[in-house]
Design an enzyme around this catalytic site. Structure first.
Site, PDB file in Angstrom:
ATOM      1  N   LEU A   5     -15.281   6.984  46.460  1.00 54.44           N
ATOM      2  CA  LEU A   5     -14.818   8.420  46.770  1.00 54.44           C
ATOM      3  C   LEU A   5     -14.403   8.968  45.322  1.00 54.44           C
ATOM      4  CD1 LEU A   5     -13.212   8.412  50.079  1.00 54.44           C
ATOM      5  CD2 LEU A   5     -15.798   8.925  49.501  1.00 54.44           C
ATOM      6  N   GLY A   6     -13.714   8.409  44.657  1.00 50.37           N
ATOM      7  CA  GLY A   6     -12.922   8.767  43.514  1.00 50.37           C
ATOM      8  C   GLY A   6     -12.167   8.010  43.025  1.00 50.37           C
ATOM      9  N   VAL A  38     -10.586   5.000  44.759  1.00 52.45           N
ATOM     10  CA  VAL A  38     -10.524   5.141  46.440  1.00 52.45           C
ATOM     11  C   VAL A  38     -12.038   5.158  47.113  1.00 52.45           C
ATOM     12  CG1 VAL A  38     -10.073   6.788  48.622  1.00 52.45           C
ATOM     13  CG2 VAL A  38      -8.826   6.977  46.360  1.00 52.45           C
ATOM     14  N   ASP A  95       2.011  13.102  41.093  1.00 49.99           N
ATOM     15  CA  ASP A  95       0.677  13.465  40.969  1.00 49.99           C
ATOM     16  C   ASP A  95       0.318  14.598  41.875  1.00 49.99           C
ATOM     17  OD1 ASP A  95      -1.561  13.522  39.511  1.00 49.99           O
ATOM     18  OD2 ASP A  95      -2.281  11.583  40.322  1.00 49.99           O
ATOM     19  N   GLY A 148      -5.401   4.092  41.055  1.00 52.74           N
ATOM     20  CA  GLY A 148      -6.575   3.095  41.537  1.00 52.74           C
ATOM     21  C   GLY A 148      -7.879   4.044  42.138  1.00 52.74           C
ATOM     22  N   GLY A 155      -8.198   7.621  41.065  1.00 55.18           N
ATOM     23  CA  GLY A 155      -7.001   8.400  40.713  1.00 55.18           C
ATOM     24  C   GLY A 155      -5.967   7.652  39.608  1.00 55.18           C
TER      25      GLY A 155
END
Ligand SMILES: *[C@@H]1O[C@H](CO)[C@@H](O)[C@H](O)[C@H]1NC(C)=O
Ligand SMILES: *[C@@H]1O[C@H](CO)[C@@H](O)[C@H](O)[C@H]1NC(C)=O
Ligand SMILES: *[C@@H]1O[C@H](CO)[C@@H](O)[C@H](O)[C@H]1NC(C)=O
Ligand SMILES: *[C@@H]1O[C@H](CO)[C@@H](O)[C@H](O)[C@H]1NC(C)=O
Ligand SMILES: *[C@@H]1O[C@H](CO)[C@@H](O)[C@H](O)[C@H]1NC(C)=O
Ligand SMILES: *[C@@H]1O[C@H](CO)[C@@H](O)[C@H](O)[C@H]1NC(C)=O
Ligand SMILES: *[C@@H]1O[C@H](CO)[C@@H](O)[C@H](O)[C@H]1NC(C)=O
Ligand SMILES: *[C@@H]1O[C@H](CO)[C@@H](O)[C@H](O)[C@H]1NC(C)=O
Ligand SMILES: *[C@@H]1O[C@H](CO)[C@@H](O)[C@H](O)[C@H]1NC(C)=O
Ligand SMILES: *[C@@H]1O[C@H](CO)[C@@H](O)[C@H](O)[C@H]1NC(C)=O
Ligand SMILES: *[C@@H]1O[C@H](CO)[C@@H](O)[C@H](O)[C@H]1NC(C)=O
Ligand SMILES: *[C@@H]1O[C@H](CO)[C@@H](O)[C@H](O)[C@H]1NC(C)=O
Length: 838
Positions: free
Chosen positions: A529-530, A537, A648, A535, A532
């Site tokens: 999913l992405g 996702v 963040d 880590g 960051g």
């Protein structure tokens, strides 16, 4: 020079020729219709100065000298270029034209006159104790002429040299030790650009004093430590002058242009002590090393010319032979967009004749302005008081630069991005700095360089990933009930031992990694999913069909297994309607994973930054989202059992449920990575550029106020619908913060509202208030930002008394993103981590 006898003790001579009264002994005043002959003097009331005639060779001059000095010290000469050839000179104050006149009776010639055109009422001439000879109207004390307006070679306390009342007041040295006639050496201000005093030999510049930097002349760092004198410098559109006062009135002092040296003498008795003299060495010779070179002298007093970093001698051969007049040239030509700056500390600023000054802006904006103007070659603060203010910008050649071992100030010159040194910020090694403001400036520069590297790397990364269209998108889709309770065991996935260990009081399921691997199809790229800062996702589907988000943490956590487990358990206990719920975790070997609930409407950024979807969030919805985020952050900061700084906070970390309720994700992860929250310094800066507060990004100092800054950015983004890092205006170059500030200043805050949504006029006050709160949250200084609780109060209450914001931090981030430099950074998508040595 011979000591002149006190002539006022001699019998006065009556001058019948003029039918004037001659004045007799010890007086300081020359009244109307009276005269002073060459055998008479005026003595100031306190006896400090004497005015009279003095001879040199066969000539006589009218002048002022110190009464008590053993060696006669002339401070002013009336007729320096028109000597009296005999001893028949007479100074008179006649009613005709009310002028002081120096005439010679032998030939009835006027040698000197005050040239006042107006008729004065009851004029008198008086010699003051300051050494100033004034012509005034006795009834009104209205001074119409004074010798201080016509200095010769000496500055006395209170005398203004420079440009005053439309007249230059220069020093011109004597032609010889017994010849007061004007020499070719002149100390005169050059009003062009940023005004500077120059010592001229005819039309040639010999020495440059440097511009006034609020404390001293840039070329005279020794002035700073001077507690004996108070300096006064004024420069505005009408006048530019310098003067000084001695603090202790019993100390006599003078500044004299003696041949080609400017010397300060002090005395408390009857002889003088040389206090200092300039030019002091060969580096003071104007343009000693040629353009773009730095002059520094060492003990042997040999000028040491070095090309500035990034420059090479124009002619290597001449340079080696110490002919440095041609100076240096750039090794790499400037590239308007990719340039950076190098700092010279303890600098005497380069020639400011062609520089421009703006006292209203600070260093950061100065830098921006310089970077944006391709003809700008350097910049500096115009005033170094109180940490520095004002802006000087150089265009064209940088001439007559030198570096002092102490004093001076920081100067920043432009070089191609590739020439910016990675580690060093000074061009010629860091010298010892006594000056703490120089240290601060250095820190800021270092910070900027680091930031610049980060910005550059992000930009590069973004560009690289451009093809990968879905890369940045977090497709968090919900497929399971977000309000389900946390506790129920997921038997299939539970790790047996641990579940009994922590038992029912924990309520935190521990998953086998195999279960998670299966759910995410072995962490298939398709399920990603992405990414960051902490880590990657993945989307996962548990055996029961529940869809979850799995965060696989990056492996730079130093925490041990138990520590990590405890931390996660603590975090799992945080429950708030505006926080994404943690469903469980997985700890196996090095592997650390967190399992979250899934959110149907993905993240906030997919709405507000999207042309297609931004109109789905009208103002009211946006306002509700902002309030929800604020409440979530407040819970983390103050209301939960743990004090958590998110570190963040950004639009992509705000997830939206099916009712568009905002839920903050990634909270607490900062805690896992950052450890003890009470410690306010970190070696590892984790955050997203554009949201990081200045003190966090630059110094690694974080606090709840760093989150407030991020919230402020988020707030402005939600209002405006564009990312902070976008460009809002090219001329001047503005980012969201500076753009918002500009609109706010101009009273046009409403224009900030995303054009794709139209707020009804009922909302206007609310929108303006939000902009105001947003600006307050992004103030440069943490103490100027509100606490989250205060921010919520301001957002909610229409009648709250909200302070006026000042200019926000990061007035423009363009500066740094423009500079090319490399640095050891780890970049995770849009979240960056800088590991700084401390
Ligand atoms: C000037 O004024 C003072 C008083 O202010 C007076 O004592 C003095 O005599 C006057 N001098 C002349 C020359 O008028
Ligand atoms: C000065 O002299 C002029 C003419 O010589 C005379 O008219 C005037 O009254 C005198 N003024 C004073 C104050 O003596
Ligand atoms: C000044 O005084 C000296 C004596 O000390 C005398 O010889 C001379 O003639 C005087 N000069 C004038 C102009 O009166
Ligand atoms: C002029 O100045 C003197 C000394 O400062 C003062 O005594 C006198 O009163 C003043 N006269 C007027 C008219 O202001
Ligand atoms: C001053 O300059 C003029 C013209 O440049 C020159 O003729 C003269 O000799 C110079 N005087 C001295 C004392 O150097
Ligand atoms: C000198 O005087 C100025 C202003 O009068 C004062 O600010 C300063 O402290 C004084 N310095 C010393 C050393 O007395
Ligand atoms: C400069 O002089 C003009 C005219 O005398 C005056 O109006 C203006 O205020 C002065 N400016 C400053 C900065 O003193
Ligand atoms: C000029 O400087 C020399 C030596 O530097 C010194 O002897 C002389 O007294 C000075 N002259 C004046 C007027 O200060
Ligand atoms: C001073 O400069 C000269 C010439 O550049 C150099 O040879 C010498 O080593 C320097 N001395 C010191 C102490 O830096
Ligand atoms: C200037 O920058 C542009 C784009 O960043 C690059 O294409 C060009 O080669 C650069 N020119 C120089 C002289 O560095
Ligand atoms: C750039 O700087 C030069 C020299 O200072 C100035 O003449 C010019 O107007 C500046 N250009 C802009 C766009 O500010
Ligand atoms: C300032 O500009 C003038 C005119 O362009 C030029 O002759 C002069 O060399 C410049 N001065 C400096 C110090 O760059």
């Amino acid at each position: 020079m011979k000591k002149w006898p006190p002539l006022h003790l001699l019998p006065p001579l009556l001058l019948t020729f003029f039918s004037l009264f001659s004045i007799s002994t010890c007086t300081d005043t020359l009244p109307l219709n009276s005269s002073l002959t060459s055998n008479e003097t005026l003595v100031s009331s306190g006896g400090v100065f004497t005015l009279g005639f003095f001879p040199t060779g066969s000539n006589q001059y009218l002048g002022i000298w110190y009464t008590e000095m053993v060696q006669q010290t002339i401070v002013w000469v009336a007729n320096r270029d028109n000597p009296i050839p005999d001893s028949t000179g007479v100074l008179s104050l006649s009613s005709t034209g009310s002028n002081l006149q120096l005439q010679i009776t032998s030939s009835n010639k006027v040698l000197w006159s005050t040239s006042i055109s107006s008729n004065l009422v009851n004029p008198v001439a008086q010699l003051l104790d300051a050494g100033n000879f004034v012509l005034k109207e006795n009834n009104t004390n209205n001074t119409v002429w004074q010798s201080f307006d016509h200095p010769t070679d000496t500055v006395l306390p209170g005398l203004k040299i420079g440009f005053v009342s439309g007249q230059y007041r220069n020093l011109v040295s004597w032609s010889g030790s017994d010849d007061p006639s004007s020499s070719n050496y002149t100390f005169k201000v050059d009003l062009s650009g940023f005004p500077e005093f120059f010592l001229w030999n005819g039309l040639q510049r010999v020495y440059r004093n440097g511009p006034w930097n609020g404390v001293q002349f840039s070329g005279e760092p020794e002035m700073e430590s001077d507690s004996t004198f108070t300096f006064d410098y004024v420069s505005d559109q009408n006048e530019t002058y310098y003067t000084y006062y001695a603090n202790d009135s019993s100390i006599m002092s003078r500044l004299v242009l003696n041949h080609s040296s400017i010397q300060r003498y002090v005395s408390s008795g009857s002889s003088w002590t040389l206090y200092w003299t300039i030019p002091r060495d060969q580096c003071d010779s104007y343009d000693q090393c040629g353009p773009y070179a730095l002059c520094s002298t060492n003990t042997s007093n040999i000028p040491d010319c070095d090309c500035l970093t990034g420059f090479v001698p124009k002619s290597e051969k001449d340079w080696d032979l110490r002919d440095t007049s041609a100076g240096c040239i750039r090794r790499v030509g400037l590239n308007c967009t990719g340039d950076g700056f190098i700092t010279i500390s303890n600098a005497k600023l380069p020639d400011t004749t062609n520089a421009t000054v703006d006292t209203t802006i600070g260093l950061e904006e100065c830098r921006n302005r310089c970077l944006m103007n391709c003809s700008c070659t350097g910049y500096a603060n115009s005033d170094i008081l109180n940490g520095g203010s004002g802006c000087v910008i150089w265009a064209g050649q940088l001439a007559d630069l030198r570096q002092f071992s102490s004093g001076g100030q920081n100067f920043y010159y432009r070089v191609a991005g590739s020439e910016v040194p990675v580690t060093s910020s000074t061009s010629t090694g860091t010298k010892k700095k006594k000056n703490s403001s120089a240290m601060i400036a250095l820190t800021v520069v270092l910070g900027l360089i680091i930031l610049a590297s980060v910005a550059y790397l992000i930009r590069r990364k973004l560009r690289k990933n451009h093809a990968n269209v879905s890369y940045l998108q977090r497709q968090r889709q919900i497929s399971f009930d977000s309000v389900r309770p946390l506790a129920p065991a997921r038997d299939k996935g539970l790790e047996d031992g641990s579940s009994t260990d922590h038992g029912h009081d924990l309520s935190l399921p521990l998953f086998h990694s195999s279960v998670i691997a299966a759910a995410t199809n072995n962490f298939a790229l398709a399920n990603k999913l992405g990414e960051g800062g902490f880590g990657t996702v993945f989307k996962g589907e548990l055996e029961g069909g529940e869809i979850v988000a799995v965060k696989r943490l990056a492996k730079f956590s130093t925490q041990g297994t138990d520590e990590f487990k405890n931390e996660v358990i603590l975090i799992a206990k945080l429950q708030h309607v505006n926080l994404v719920r943690l469903l469980g975790c997985c700890i196996e070997g090095e592997e650390r994973m967190l399992v979250y609930e899934f959110m149907e409407n993905k993240s906030l950024d997919t709405f507000i930054f999207s042309k297609a979807k931004s109109s789905q969030l009208n103002w009211l919805k946006r306002f509700e989202i902002l309030k929800g985020v604020a409440r979530g952050v407040l819970y983390l900061h103050e209301d939960s059992r743990l004090r958590i700084i998110h570190r963040d906070l950004k639009a992509s970390n705000v997830l939206l449920d099916e009712n568009m309720n905002p839920k903050i994700s990634d909270f607490g992860v900062a805690r896992i990575f950052g450890g003890d929250e009470k410690k306010s310094y970190t070696n590892r800066v984790v955050g997203t550029y554009g949201y990081m507060s200045p003190e966090y990004a630059m110094d690694g100092v974080f606090s709840v106020k760093s989150d407030v800054f991020s919230f402020g950015v988020l707030l402005l983004e939600v209002i405006n619908g564009k990312k902070n890092r976008g460009i809002f205006s090219v001329e001047p170059l503005l980012n969201l913060l500076s753009y918002s500030w500009t609109l706010w200043k101009d009273g046009k805050a409403l224009e900030l509202l995303d054009s794709s949504i139209s707020g009804s006029s009922n909302d206007n006050l609310q929108i303006i208030r939000c902009v105001q709160v947003g600006l307050l949250c992004v103030q440069d200084r943490p103490e100027d930002r509100p606490h989250m609780s205060e921010a919520i109060l301001m957002l909610n209450s229409p009648n709250a008394n909200i302070p006026q914001p000042k200019q926000p931090g990061y007035f423009s981030d363009r500066v740094v993103s423009d500079m090319e430099s490399s640095s050891s950074c780890t970049v995770f998508d849009t979240t960056v981590t800088i590991v700084e040595p401390r």
